[in-house]
Design a protein around this motif. Structure first.
Motif, PDB file in Angstrom:
ATOM      1  N   ASP A  52       3.890  -2.754   9.439  1.00 54.87           N
ATOM      2  CA  ASP A  52       5.107  -2.268  10.092  1.00 54.87           C
ATOM      3  C   ASP A  52       6.274  -2.501   9.148  1.00 54.87           C
ATOM      4  OD1 ASP A  52       5.808  -4.983  10.319  1.00 54.87           O
ATOM      5  OD2 ASP A  52       5.197  -5.092  12.410  1.00 54.87           O
ATOM      6  N   SER A  53       7.475  -2.491   9.665  1.00 56.42           N
ATOM      7  CA  SER A  53       8.648  -2.640   8.799  1.00 56.42           C
ATOM      8  C   SER A  53       8.778  -4.053   8.227  1.00 56.42           C
ATOM      9  CB  SER A  53       9.921  -2.256   9.551  1.00 56.42           C
ATOM     10  OG  SER A  53      10.073  -3.075  10.691  1.00 56.42           O
ATOM     11  N   ASN A  61      -0.755   3.346  -1.274  1.00 52.08           N
ATOM     12  CA  ASN A  61       0.441   4.040  -0.812  1.00 52.08           C
ATOM     13  C   ASN A  61       0.613   3.721   0.660  1.00 52.08           C
ATOM     14  OD1 ASN A  61       1.025   6.062  -3.161  1.00 52.08           O
ATOM     15  ND2 ASN A  61      -1.181   6.182  -2.794  1.00 52.08           N
ATOM     16  N   GLU A  62       1.853   3.769   1.141  1.00 51.52           N
ATOM     17  CA  GLU A  62       2.105   3.555   2.562  1.00 51.52           C
ATOM     18  C   GLU A  62       2.771   4.788   3.145  1.00 51.52           C
ATOM     19  OE1 GLU A  62       4.095  -0.138   3.403  1.00 51.52           O
ATOM     20  OE2 GLU A  62       2.636  -1.300   2.266  1.00 51.52           O
TER      21      GLU A  62
END
Length: 104
Positions: A52-53, A61-62
């Motif tokens: 998550d953040s 890669n995200e």
């Protein structure tokens, strides 16, 4: 002594089958993530992590979940969601509350 988390013999057998199925999935390279009450299955060769953040997804890669329209394979478990222990509650039956009180 009986406890609120005890399962019947049939429930325990069903749960044991679920645990075995989970282990089989892990052996086949399936990762799982709970997204707000739905359990999603991902091929670890394609999706190596989930974040998550604040927590890295730890992939090459995200990509944001919202940017990928497809959802893949999942099981909907809508009433079985909890992300922390501090602000969620068990709804105990009368029997469950008596067991809880007896085991405190």
């Amino acid at each position: 002594m009986e406890d609120i988390f005890d399962l019947t013999a049939n429930q325990q057998r069903a749960f044991n089958r679920l645990k075995k199925a989970y282990k089989d999935c892990e052996k086949e390279g399936i990762n799982f993530v709970n997204r707000y009450g739905s359990l999603y299955a991902y091929d670890a060769k394609n999706i190596s992590g989930f974040g998550d953040s604040h927590i890295h997804a730890y992939g090459d890669n995200e990509v944001a979940v919202i940017d990928i329209v497809r959802e893949g394979q999942y099981i909907n478990i809508p009433s079985e969601w909890c992300d922390d222990d501090g602000c969620h509650y068990y709804g105990l039956t009368e029997k469950g509350f008596k067991l809880y009180e007896n085991n405190r």
